[in-house]
Design a protein around this motif. Structure first.
Motif, PDB file in Angstrom:
ATOM      1  N   ASN A 128      43.176  25.088  36.544  1.00  0.00           N
ATOM      2  CA  ASN A 128      41.692  25.074  37.796  1.00  0.00           C
ATOM      3  C   ASN A 128      41.861  26.300  38.326  1.00  0.00           C
ATOM      4  O   ASN A 128      41.064  27.326  38.453  1.00  0.00           O
ATOM      5  CB  ASN A 128      41.371  24.176  38.828  1.00  0.00           C
ATOM      6  CG  ASN A 128      40.729  22.526  37.782  1.00  0.00           C
ATOM      7  OD1 ASN A 128      40.124  23.247  37.158  1.00  0.00           O
ATOM      8  ND2 ASN A 128      40.772  21.825  38.663  1.00  0.00           N
ATOM      9  N   LEU A 129      43.083  27.072  38.894  1.00  0.00           N
ATOM     10  CA  LEU A 129      42.727  27.916  39.341  1.00  0.00           C
ATOM     11  C   LEU A 129      43.089  29.336  38.458  1.00  0.00           C
ATOM     12  O   LEU A 129      42.859  30.236  38.458  1.00  0.00           O
ATOM     13  CB  LEU A 129      44.661  28.228  40.048  1.00  0.00           C
ATOM     14  CG  LEU A 129      44.902  27.187  40.955  1.00  0.00           C
ATOM     15  CD1 LEU A 129      46.451  27.166  41.329  1.00  0.00           C
ATOM     16  CD2 LEU A 129      44.593  28.227  42.067  1.00  0.00           C
ATOM     17  N   GLY A 130      43.689  28.637  37.264  1.00  0.00           N
ATOM     18  CA  GLY A 130      42.965  30.098  35.565  1.00  0.00           C
ATOM     19  C   GLY A 130      41.412  30.268  35.920  1.00  0.00           C
ATOM     20  O   GLY A 130      41.176  31.750  35.517  1.00  0.00           O
ATOM     21  N   VAL A 131      40.728  29.308  35.207  1.00  0.00           N
ATOM     22  CA  VAL A 131      39.474  29.162  35.816  1.00  0.00           C
ATOM     23  C   VAL A 131      38.872  30.378  37.231  1.00  0.00           C
ATOM     24  O   VAL A 131      37.401  30.807  37.432  1.00  0.00           O
ATOM     25  CB  VAL A 131      38.527  28.363  35.699  1.00  0.00           C
ATOM     26  CG1 VAL A 131      37.302  28.576  35.710  1.00  0.00           C
ATOM     27  CG2 VAL A 131      38.814  27.569  34.020  1.00  0.00           C
ATOM     28  N   LEU A 132      39.185  30.052  38.445  1.00  0.00           N
ATOM     29  CA  LEU A 132      38.720  30.355  39.255  1.00  0.00           C
ATOM     30  C   LEU A 132      39.133  32.138  39.111  1.00  0.00           C
ATOM     31  O   LEU A 132      38.133  32.678  39.460  1.00  0.00           O
ATOM     32  CB  LEU A 132      39.543  29.513  40.423  1.00  0.00           C
ATOM     33  CG  LEU A 132      39.151  30.698  41.766  1.00  0.00           C
ATOM     34  CD1 LEU A 132      37.580  30.164  42.305  1.00  0.00           C
ATOM     35  CD2 LEU A 132      40.160  29.615  43.298  1.00  0.00           C
ATOM     36  N   LEU A 133      40.799  32.628  39.150  1.00  0.00           N
ATOM     37  CA  LEU A 133      41.081  33.851  38.261  1.00  0.00           C
ATOM     38  C   LEU A 133      40.420  34.258  37.751  1.00  0.00           C
ATOM     39  O   LEU A 133      40.053  35.698  38.242  1.00  0.00           O
ATOM     40  CB  LEU A 133      42.834  33.957  38.603  1.00  0.00           C
ATOM     41  CG  LEU A 133      43.528  33.515  40.110  1.00  0.00           C
ATOM     42  CD1 LEU A 133      44.776  33.088  39.879  1.00  0.00           C
ATOM     43  CD2 LEU A 133      42.972  34.183  41.408  1.00  0.00           C
ATOM     44  N   ASN A 134      40.131  33.719  36.534  1.00  0.00           N
ATOM     45  CA  ASN A 134      39.504  34.648  35.362  1.00  0.00           C
ATOM     46  C   ASN A 134      37.947  35.344  36.250  1.00  0.00           C
ATOM     47  O   ASN A 134      37.394  36.076  36.121  1.00  0.00           O
ATOM     48  CB  ASN A 134      39.120  33.526  34.086  1.00  0.00           C
ATOM     49  CG  ASN A 134      39.341  33.946  32.719  1.00  0.00           C
ATOM     50  OD1 ASN A 134      39.554  35.432  32.470  1.00  0.00           O
ATOM     51  ND2 ASN A 134      37.932  34.023  32.457  1.00  0.00           N
ATOM     52  N   ASN A 135      37.319  34.131  36.793  1.00  0.00           N
ATOM     53  CA  ASN A 135      36.257  33.718  37.737  1.00  0.00           C
ATOM     54  C   ASN A 135      35.957  35.011  37.928  1.00  0.00           C
ATOM     55  O   ASN A 135      34.470  36.166  38.549  1.00  0.00           O
ATOM     56  CB  ASN A 135      35.096  32.919  37.781  1.00  0.00           C
ATOM     57  CG  ASN A 135      34.507  31.878  37.003  1.00  0.00           C
ATOM     58  OD1 ASN A 135      34.937  32.335  35.371  1.00  0.00           O
ATOM     59  ND2 ASN A 135      34.808  31.017  37.099  1.00  0.00           N
ATOM     60  N   GLN A 136      36.485  35.522  38.797  1.00  0.00           N
ATOM     61  CA  GLN A 136      37.012  36.918  40.015  1.00  0.00           C
ATOM     62  C   GLN A 136      37.293  37.673  39.008  1.00  0.00           C
ATOM     63  O   GLN A 136      37.754  38.615  40.222  1.00  0.00           O
ATOM     64  CB  GLN A 136      38.479  36.192  41.111  1.00  0.00           C
ATOM     65  CG  GLN A 136      36.975  34.925  41.953  1.00  0.00           C
ATOM     66  CD  GLN A 136      38.215  34.102  42.728  1.00  0.00           C
ATOM     67  OE1 GLN A 136      39.559  34.884  42.559  1.00  0.00           O
ATOM     68  NE2 GLN A 136      37.540  34.054  44.306  1.00  0.00           N
ATOM     69  N   GLY A 137      38.131  38.072  38.074  1.00  0.00           N
ATOM     70  CA  GLY A 137      38.551  39.214  38.182  1.00  0.00           C
ATOM     71  C   GLY A 137      39.706  39.099  37.825  1.00  0.00           C
ATOM     72  O   GLY A 137      40.404  40.212  36.548  1.00  0.00           O
ATOM     73  N   ASP A 138      40.448  38.838  38.019  1.00  0.00           N
ATOM     74  CA  ASP A 138      41.886  37.906  37.713  1.00  0.00           C
ATOM     75  C   ASP A 138      42.513  37.749  36.635  1.00  0.00           C
ATOM     76  O   ASP A 138      43.081  36.931  36.586  1.00  0.00           O
ATOM     77  CB  ASP A 138      42.745  37.611  39.416  1.00  0.00           C
ATOM     78  CG  ASP A 138      43.952  37.850  39.711  1.00  0.00           C
ATOM     79  OD1 ASP A 138      45.105  38.424  38.532  1.00  0.00           O
ATOM     80  OD2 ASP A 138      44.507  37.030  40.547  1.00  0.00           O
ATOM     81  N   THR A 139      42.547  39.110  35.734  1.00  0.00           N
ATOM     82  CA  THR A 139      43.147  38.049  34.346  1.00  0.00           C
ATOM     83  C   THR A 139      44.776  37.809  34.628  1.00  0.00           C
ATOM     84  O   THR A 139      44.761  37.220  33.168  1.00  0.00           O
ATOM     85  CB  THR A 139      42.638  39.183  32.613  1.00  0.00           C
ATOM     86  OG1 THR A 139      42.853  40.381  33.664  1.00  0.00           O
ATOM     87  CG2 THR A 139      40.729  38.914  33.149  1.00  0.00           C
ATOM     88  N   ASP A 140      45.067  38.966  34.988  1.00  0.00           N
ATOM     89  CA  ASP A 140      46.594  38.322  35.014  1.00  0.00           C
ATOM     90  C   ASP A 140      46.746  37.052  35.908  1.00  0.00           C
ATOM     91  O   ASP A 140      47.693  36.518  34.454  1.00  0.00           O
ATOM     92  CB  ASP A 140      47.778  39.771  35.502  1.00  0.00           C
ATOM     93  CG  ASP A 140      47.432  40.983  35.126  1.00  0.00           C
ATOM     94  OD1 ASP A 140      46.760  40.861  33.973  1.00  0.00           O
ATOM     95  OD2 ASP A 140      47.341  41.950  35.225  1.00  0.00           O
ATOM     96  N   GLY A 141      46.906  37.024  36.940  1.00  0.00           N
ATOM     97  CA  GLY A 141      46.431  35.801  37.594  1.00  0.00           C
ATOM     98  C   GLY A 141      45.930  34.074  36.635  1.00  0.00           C
ATOM     99  O   GLY A 141      46.654  33.704  36.301  1.00  0.00           O
ATOM    100  N   ALA A 142      45.157  34.711  36.097  1.00  0.00           N
ATOM    101  CA  ALA A 142      44.049  33.658  35.258  1.00  0.00           C
ATOM    102  C   ALA A 142      45.576  33.248  33.522  1.00  0.00           C
ATOM    103  O   ALA A 142      45.399  32.421  33.702  1.00  0.00           O
ATOM    104  CB  ALA A 142      43.476  33.943  34.989  1.00  0.00           C
TER     105      ALA A 142
END
Length: 693
Positions: free
Chosen positions: A613-627
């Protein structure tokens, strides 16, 4: 298992408590309340000063200060009180956990007021090693031979087992020996830890709850061996061991602890088999209520089994028999076994397994055979070890023919029990049944040899072959405490009516695990009103999984405030799935910061759903490295959707080889969308992502 529940994975035990009696973060909480507290004091004092005439301010300013002071005091005083109450509750809980841990330590074998070392524990019965055939009474004296334990014959797995234990001395570890009854698992495990870890402390918790209390209370387990003989007893019951507790022990490499357990192959396979309930788990996709997904009831037990390095013991090999032959002249018991080696394995013969089976299957009396069969049936149907006489009588009666029942003498039961309790050897105490009692001269019930309970080729019917009448007799005559295990066994074989009846008896007696499981069963049967009532009873009594389940049910019914309340209550006990689901609820309400906070907490304890879920959230926010980092952690932990999401992200970034790898792994675990995504990798670079769950 009692973790029949609602969620993405098994629930978690509380984290270790810090030495000061507070969890991490408590000090920060006090500072967080300091500002409002000082403000209330200052404004209150200023208001009082103005009213007393000590401050010569204009009338309008006096009125304003008084008004503002009243508002601030009214607003902040409940906030301060709520915060201090919460911290006081956490401190009280921490003290309670420490007290439980101290009480659990008192249940461990001790020497001179301390926990006993491995080399100091030699009691065969305490360790769970089967009684052996006796030394011949008329043979020559054998210097140095134990009357309880025959000379140990090295097994083929010993070298690898001891190497694994040696390697785990600095980091900790978990080893599990798998084999049928009397294969020599327990003796093999004991000899291994005595050879490799003689100076380590030996903890023999009687159940999963005791071990959980040791961990949650912050007990220093450094250089301890945790003895988990008959591991299934720790994974089932009223308070089973949780995967999070095991992970917590193994993760603390600064305080290495080694868990060593044994289990039957049939039980191992049963606990590893998915047992999916229709009971649902929270699954949010960021757009309100998400689709609901089923839960694997055996997920927690299977996760624990997967954490272990497994060693198998079955039939004795030619090399093992050869080594046994070297001791035939040293220990007459081994010499006796060598003369009958074609019958079974050495360990089984030393434990008198052939004689026990022969006594049962080729009984001199139908009544004696029936009482043994009755005790075996009761145990296979989840009854605890001590089976009361009324249960044996009822089940034995159903095993007899009409002619047997018609010709039975008045004392048939007492005569049959006496026959079944006769030792199979002229000397020694090994018998099919053994009378057990706490009060002098009073029999509470009978224990049947677990060699017979685990004997697969027996004539006793399996639990799924029993008649409804057999099950009803068992539930009617068992104690409420015993009914919990009977309900678990009944559910495993699809006897849902029996399971409900058994759990209702246990629940009416105050068993909160039974209340929770009854709620799950009723939910599956679409009786959500009754399910909610049982969840509420268990949750209000402090049952963590019931809090979690109640939160899920309320959320499904649209009561998000109620759901949030119970999820929060569950998180206070360290329930990581509740943290995850609370994050989903907040995210669906638009509070992404709150969602991220709870997902982070759950992910830090190893919850793969929260990681994804953190990966999905960060990906939606544009933080692909974190995702990518969180997707990878979740995928490596076995989360199928994370494998799929990671494949999509890698494909989007042009890493088609990485995308293909993770799409393939997702496909192998049954992710339906991954098949099509894998086909699109080379074709058009199509990308798809799962939602929050």
């Amino acid at each position: 298992m009692n973790s029949i529940g609602w969620g993405c994975a098994g629930d978690a035990s509380p984290r270790l408590v810090e030495d000061d009696g507070m969890r991490r973060g408590s000090l920060r909480s006090w500072f967080g309340l300091l500002g409002p507290l000082l403000a209330v004091v200052v404004v209150t004092a200023a208001t009082a000063g103005v009213k007393a005439g000590e401050l010569s301010w204009p009338t309008w300013l006096v009125a304003g200060v008084v008004a503002i002071g009243g508002v601030l005091v009214a607003a902040w005083t409940p906030m301060v009180k709520a915060g201090t109450d919460a911290m006081a509750a956490r401190t009280t809980r921490a003290a309670g956990l420490k007290a439980q841990a101290q009480e659990a330590l008192l249940r461990m074998p001790a020497v001179n007021g301390r926990v006993a070392l491995v080399e100091e524990v030699t009691d065969r019965a305490l360790l769970g090693i089967h009684e052996a055939i006796p030394l011949p009474p008329d043979g020559p004296a054998r210097q140095g031979l134990s009357t309880e334990l025959p000379t140990y014959v090295l097994r083929d797995i010993d070298a690898d087992l001891r190497t694994k234990l040696e390697a785990s001395r600095t980091t900790g570890g978990f080893v599990l020996l798998i084999g049928p009854a009397a294969a020599g698992k327990t003796r093999c495990a004991y000899e291994a830890i005595r050879a490799v870890l003689p100076k380590w402390r030996l903890l023999l918790p009687p159940d999963g709850a005791t071990l959980s209390h040791l961990v949650s209370g912050g007990t220093d387990l450094k250089h301890s061996v945790v003895w988990l003989n008959e591991l299934q007893n720790f994974l089932t019951g009223t308070e089973p061991l949780k995967a999070a507790t095991v992970r917590q022990m193994l993760a603390d490499i600064a305080h290495p602890v080694i868990l060593i357990g044994t289990i039957w192959p049939s039980t191992y396979d049963q606990l590893r088999t998915p047992a999916t309930s229709e009971h649902k788990a929270e699954d949010g996709n960021g757009e309100g209520d998400g689709a609901m997904a089923g839960q694997d009831l055996n997920a927690d037990a299977r996760e624990i089994l997967d954490l272990a390095r497994r060693f198998s013991l079955s039939r004795w090999t030619a090399q093992e028999w050869e080594r046994a032959g070297e001791f035939a002249l040293v220990d007459p018991r081994i010499g006796q076994v060598m003369r009958h080696r074609e019958r079974t394995g050495l360990a089984q013969t030393l434990s008198a397994a052939p004689e026990l089976i022969q006594r049962w299957e080729q009984a001199d009396t139908a009544f004696g055979q029936a009482v043994i069969t009755a005790a075996v049936i009761a145990r296979r149907c989840g009854h605890p070890a001590i089976v009361p006489v009324p249960i044996i009588e009822a089940l034995a009666t159903s095993c007899l023919t009409g002619n047997d029942r018609a010709s039975a003498a008045d004392n048939w039961l007492s005569e049959a029990l006496a026959w079944a309790c006769r030792p199979v050897h002229n000397s020694g105490g090994i018998a099919p049944l053994q009378a057990v009692g706490e009060v002098m001269g009073q029999v509470d019930g009978y224990e049947v040899s677990d060699l017979l309970v685990g004997y697969e080729a027996s004539s006793a019917p399996a639990s799924h072959d029993l008649t409804s009448g057999n099950w009803e007799d068992l539930v009617r005559l068992a104690t409420p405490a015993a009914c919990f295990g009977v309900g678990l066994a009944a559910r495993m074989v699809g006897r849902l009516t029996v399971a409900a009846s058994a759990w209702r008896r246990a629940a009416d007696a105050g068993n909160t695990d039974a209340m929770n499981n009854l709620g799950v069963l009723l939910y599956e049967q679409k009786d959500t009103g009754s399910a909610r009532a049982w969840y509420t009873r268990a949750a209000e009594a402090g049952h963590t999984s019931a809090m979690f389940n109640l939160g899920g049910l309320l959320n499904e019914q649209g009561d998000t405030d109620g759901a949030r309340t119970w999820y929060t209550r569950a998180t206070d006990t360290g329930h990581t799935d509740a943290m995850n689901n609370l994050g989903v609820l907040l995210n669906n309400q638009g509070d992404t910061d709150g969602a991220r906070t709870w997902w982070q907490r759950a992910a830090d304890t190893g919850n793969a759903y929260a990681m994804n879920n953190l990966g999905v959230l960060l990906n939606n926010q544009g933080d692909t490295d974190g995702a990518r980092a969180w997707y990878t952690r979740a995928a490596e932990a076995g989360h199928t959707d994370a494998m799929y999401d990671l494949g999509g992200l890698l494909n989007e970034q042009g890493d088609t080889d990485g995308a293909r790898t993770w799409y393939t792994r997702a496909t192998d675990t049954g992710h339906t969308d991954a098949v099509a995504a894998l086909d699109r990798v080379k074709a058009d670079g199509g990308v798809a992502f799962e939602g929050f769950e």
